[in-house]
Scaffold this motif. Sequence first.
Motif, PDB file in Angstrom:
ATOM      1  N   ARG A 119      36.939  68.755  30.595  1.00  0.00           N
ATOM      2  CA  ARG A 119      38.133  69.383  29.785  1.00  0.00           C
ATOM      3  C   ARG A 119      38.354  70.843  29.926  1.00  0.00           C
ATOM      4  NH1 ARG A 119      37.927  71.540  24.706  1.00  0.00           N
ATOM      5  NH2 ARG A 119      39.927  70.546  24.295  1.00  0.00           N
ATOM      6  N   VAL A 190      43.144  67.160  25.708  1.00  0.00           N
ATOM      7  CA  VAL A 190      42.541  66.389  24.911  1.00  0.00           C
ATOM      8  C   VAL A 190      41.292  66.722  24.399  1.00  0.00           C
ATOM      9  CG1 VAL A 190      43.977  64.189  25.632  1.00  0.00           C
ATOM     10  CG2 VAL A 190      41.748  65.005  26.681  1.00  0.00           C
ATOM     11  N   GLU A 191      40.757  66.438  23.109  1.00  0.00           N
ATOM     12  CA  GLU A 191      39.354  66.520  22.821  1.00  0.00           C
ATOM     13  C   GLU A 191      38.361  65.924  23.683  1.00  0.00           C
ATOM     14  OE1 GLU A 191      38.580  69.058  20.752  1.00  0.00           O
ATOM     15  OE2 GLU A 191      40.793  69.448  20.314  1.00  0.00           O
ATOM     16  N   ASN A 194      37.935  62.050  23.881  1.00  0.00           N
ATOM     17  CA  ASN A 194      38.950  61.180  24.570  1.00  0.00           C
ATOM     18  C   ASN A 194      39.083  61.500  25.754  1.00  0.00           C
ATOM     19  OD1 ASN A 194      40.110  60.592  21.822  1.00  0.00           O
ATOM     20  ND2 ASN A 194      41.048  62.568  21.539  1.00  0.00           N
ATOM     21  N   ASN A 209      43.637  64.159  29.847  1.00  0.00           N
ATOM     22  CA  ASN A 209      45.008  64.203  29.749  1.00  0.00           C
ATOM     23  C   ASN A 209      45.541  65.403  29.137  1.00  0.00           C
ATOM     24  OD1 ASN A 209      45.309  61.534  30.854  1.00  0.00           O
ATOM     25  ND2 ASN A 209      45.321  60.457  28.816  1.00  0.00           N
ATOM     26  N   THR A 210      46.522  65.987  29.283  1.00  0.00           N
ATOM     27  CA  THR A 210      47.187  66.969  28.863  1.00  0.00           C
ATOM     28  C   THR A 210      48.620  66.864  28.400  1.00  0.00           C
ATOM     29  OG1 THR A 210      48.049  68.209  30.980  1.00  0.00           O
ATOM     30  CG2 THR A 210      45.821  68.465  30.309  1.00  0.00           C
TER      31      THR A 210
END
Length: 247
Positions: A119, A190-191, A194, A209-210
Motif C-alpha cells: 500500500r 485502502v488500509e 484491506n 485499491n485507491t
Amino acid sequence: MSEIEEGKETIEEKDQEEIIEELNEVTEPEYEADNNIEESGRVREKNDTVKKKSEKEGTKERTLRFVIMLVLAAVVVLGVYLHLTNNSKNSDRQAEENLTETEILKNYDFANQYPKQARDVVKLYCRYLKCMYNERFSEEELERLNTQVRELYCEALLAENDEAVQFSALQQDVEGFHAAGKIFIGYTVVEEENVQYSSMDGAEYAIVNTTCNIKESGSTNTLQMEYLLVKENDQWKIVGWQEIITN
C-alpha cells in the motif's frame, strides 16, 4: 698403684667430660644454625606467598582498571554516535521540511527509502501522479519525475514500456489534463487490513485499491483504481492497474 689408677680414672673422667662439653659446644651452634636456616626458609616462603598474592591482586586491579576504561570509552563513543545520528536526522528532517513536494519526489532515495508495504508503494505512486498532473514542468523536470516513477514498476512492466515511448505518452496525457482544466485534488489508499494478498506459481501478489478525486468544471469526480503488485527481490513492484467501474 691404686693411686695412679685412681688418678688415671680421674683424668679419664675429666677427659670424657671435656669431650662431651666440646661436643655440646659444637652441636648446639649447628642445631641453632639448622633452626636459623629452617626459619629463614619459612620467611622466604612466606615472603614469596605474600609477593605472589600481591602480584595476583595487582594483576586483578590492572585488569579491572582496563575493563573500566574500555566501558567508559564505549560509553563515550556511543554518546558521540547518538549525538551525531540525532543531529543528522534532525538536519535531514529540517532539510526535507524546507523542500517542496516536487523537490522531494525528484530526489527520492529509492535505494535507502523504498516503501516496505504494498500500500505504501501505491501511495507513493499516487503522490507522483498528483505532482506530475497538477504542476507545470519543463520537459527535463517531467522526465526526471517519470524516471523516478519507473523505479516502482516491476521488470515485466518496464520491459513492455520503453521509457522514451512511455514518457512521450505521459507528456500528451498531462497536456490534455491541463487543457481540460482538471485538478488532481487528492487520493485515498485502502488500509493494510484491506489489501488482498495471494500467491501463485511461487510469486507473491497484492491488490491495492485507491480512490482518486479529480475536479473538473466545478465538480469533483471520483475515480476508483485497482493496482496489482508483485514482490521482486523483497520489494513490492507495480505490475499494472485498471479502473474499477461502479454503477
